[in-house]
Scaffold this motif. Structure first.
Motif, PDB file in Angstrom:
ATOM      1  N   ILE A   3       0.859  -1.185   0.000  1.00  0.00           N
ATOM      2  CA  ILE A   3       0.000   0.000   0.000  1.00  0.00           C
ATOM      3  C   ILE A   3       0.891   1.229   0.000  1.00  0.00           C
ATOM      4  O   ILE A   3       1.700   1.428   0.901  1.00  0.00           O
ATOM      5  N   ASP A   4       0.736   2.057  -1.034  1.00  0.00           N
ATOM      6  CA  ASP A   4       1.598   3.212  -1.212  1.00  0.00           C
ATOM      7  C   ASP A   4       1.000   4.481  -0.613  1.00  0.00           C
ATOM      8  O   ASP A   4       1.724   5.356  -0.170  1.00  0.00           O
ATOM      9  N   GLU A   5      -0.333   4.586  -0.588  1.00  0.00           N
ATOM     10  CA  GLU A   5      -0.978   5.780  -0.039  1.00  0.00           C
ATOM     11  C   GLU A   5      -2.328   5.389   0.557  1.00  0.00           C
ATOM     12  O   GLU A   5      -2.924   4.385   0.175  1.00  0.00           O
ATOM     13  N   GLN A   6      -2.780   6.185   1.514  1.00  0.00           N
ATOM     14  CA  GLN A   6      -4.077   5.952   2.117  1.00  0.00           C
ATOM     15  C   GLN A   6      -4.650   7.252   2.663  1.00  0.00           C
ATOM     16  O   GLN A   6      -3.936   8.226   2.863  1.00  0.00           O
ATOM     17  N   TRP A   7      -5.959   7.251   2.897  1.00  0.00           N
ATOM     18  CA  TRP A   7      -6.657   8.425   3.412  1.00  0.00           C
ATOM     19  C   TRP A   7      -6.376   8.583   4.895  1.00  0.00           C
ATOM     20  O   TRP A   7      -6.178   7.616   5.615  1.00  0.00           O
ATOM     21  N   ILE A   8      -6.395   9.831   5.349  1.00  0.00           N
ATOM     22  CA  ILE A   8      -6.301  10.117   6.780  1.00  0.00           C
ATOM     23  C   ILE A   8      -7.729  10.225   7.315  1.00  0.00           C
ATOM     24  O   ILE A   8      -8.566  10.906   6.719  1.00  0.00           O
ATOM     25  N   TYR A   9      -7.992   9.553   8.420  1.00  0.00           N
ATOM     26  CA  TYR A   9      -9.308   9.582   9.043  1.00  0.00           C
ATOM     27  C   TYR A   9      -9.295  10.525  10.236  1.00  0.00           C
ATOM     28  O   TYR A   9      -8.281  10.670  10.918  1.00  0.00           O
ATOM     29  N   CYS A  10     -10.440  11.149  10.490  1.00  0.00           N
ATOM     30  CA  CYS A  10     -10.581  12.099  11.597  1.00  0.00           C
ATOM     31  C   CYS A  10     -10.407  11.367  12.931  1.00  0.00           C
ATOM     32  O   CYS A  10     -11.040  10.337  13.157  1.00  0.00           O
ATOM     33  N   ASN A  15     -14.303   9.626  10.421  1.00  0.00           N
ATOM     34  CA  ASN A  15     -14.686   9.722   9.021  1.00  0.00           C
ATOM     35  C   ASN A  15     -13.486  10.122   8.174  1.00  0.00           C
ATOM     36  O   ASN A  15     -12.531  10.707   8.671  1.00  0.00           O
ATOM     37  N   LYS A  16     -13.572   9.822   6.884  1.00  0.00           N
ATOM     38  CA  LYS A  16     -12.485  10.121   5.967  1.00  0.00           C
ATOM     39  C   LYS A  16     -12.394  11.633   5.729  1.00  0.00           C
ATOM     40  O   LYS A  16     -13.397  12.290   5.509  1.00  0.00           O
ATOM     41  N   THR A  17     -11.177  12.165   5.792  1.00  0.00           N
ATOM     42  CA  THR A  17     -10.960  13.576   5.498  1.00  0.00           C
ATOM     43  C   THR A  17     -10.598  13.716   4.020  1.00  0.00           C
ATOM     44  O   THR A  17     -10.621  12.747   3.277  1.00  0.00           O
ATOM     45  N   ARG A  18     -10.253  14.906   3.609  1.00  0.00           N
ATOM     46  CA  ARG A  18      -9.907  15.148   2.203  1.00  0.00           C
ATOM     47  C   ARG A  18      -8.412  15.019   1.944  1.00  0.00           C
ATOM     48  O   ARG A  18      -7.929  15.384   0.875  1.00  0.00           O
ATOM     49  N   PHE A  33      -8.353  19.201   9.116  1.00  0.00           N
ATOM     50  CA  PHE A  33      -9.739  19.646   9.267  1.00  0.00           C
ATOM     51  C   PHE A  33     -10.679  18.546   8.794  1.00  0.00           C
ATOM     52  O   PHE A  33     -10.486  17.967   7.730  1.00  0.00           O
ATOM     53  N   CYS A  34     -11.710  18.262   9.579  1.00  0.00           N
ATOM     54  CA  CYS A  34     -12.715  17.272   9.215  1.00  0.00           C
ATOM     55  C   CYS A  34     -13.948  17.996   8.679  1.00  0.00           C
ATOM     56  O   CYS A  34     -14.540  18.822   9.381  1.00  0.00           O
ATOM     57  N   PRO A  35     -14.369  17.703   7.432  1.00  0.00           N
ATOM     58  CA  PRO A  35     -15.536  18.378   6.869  1.00  0.00           C
ATOM     59  C   PRO A  35     -16.856  17.943   7.505  1.00  0.00           C
ATOM     60  O   PRO A  35     -17.841  18.653   7.414  1.00  0.00           O
ATOM     61  N   LYS A  36     -16.868  16.785   8.180  1.00  0.00           N
ATOM     62  CA  LYS A  36     -18.110  16.312   8.778  1.00  0.00           C
ATOM     63  C   LYS A  36     -18.342  16.902  10.174  1.00  0.00           C
ATOM     64  O   LYS A  36     -19.381  17.480  10.437  1.00  0.00           O
ATOM     65  N   CYS A  37     -17.370  16.758  11.060  1.00  0.00           N
ATOM     66  CA  CYS A  37     -17.565  17.255  12.434  1.00  0.00           C
ATOM     67  C   CYS A  37     -17.069  18.688  12.614  1.00  0.00           C
ATOM     68  O   CYS A  37     -17.214  19.260  13.688  1.00  0.00           O
TER      69      CYS A  37
END
Length: 63
Positions: A3-10, A15-18, A33-37
């Motif tokens: 696995i070379d890259e992955q999302w950062i979670y809040c 939840n998944k961030t951008r 910054f989390c767009p959900k919370c």
């Protein structure tokens, strides 16, 4: 398969961030910054290890 890259979670709501991070990337004092919370946390990241930086409250600091 590596696995070379992955999302950062809040760290608050999980939840998944951008933000997507690569394995060889290093982040220091990164404002996540989390767009959900709608919360912002300072993090350090290195090799898919995410560490949340706790800041002291302004009210509890002594002079």
């Amino acid at each position: 398969m590596i696995i070379d890259e992955q999302w950062i979670y809040c760290p608050v709501c999980s939840n998944k961030t951008r933000i997507k991070v690569r394995y060889n990337a290093e982040l220091k004092n990164f404002p996540l910054f989390c767009p959900k919370c709608k919360q912002e946390n300072l993090i350090d990241a290195k090799g898919f290890q995410i560490i949340v930086i706790k800041e002291p409250d302004a009210k509890t600091q002594s002079r």
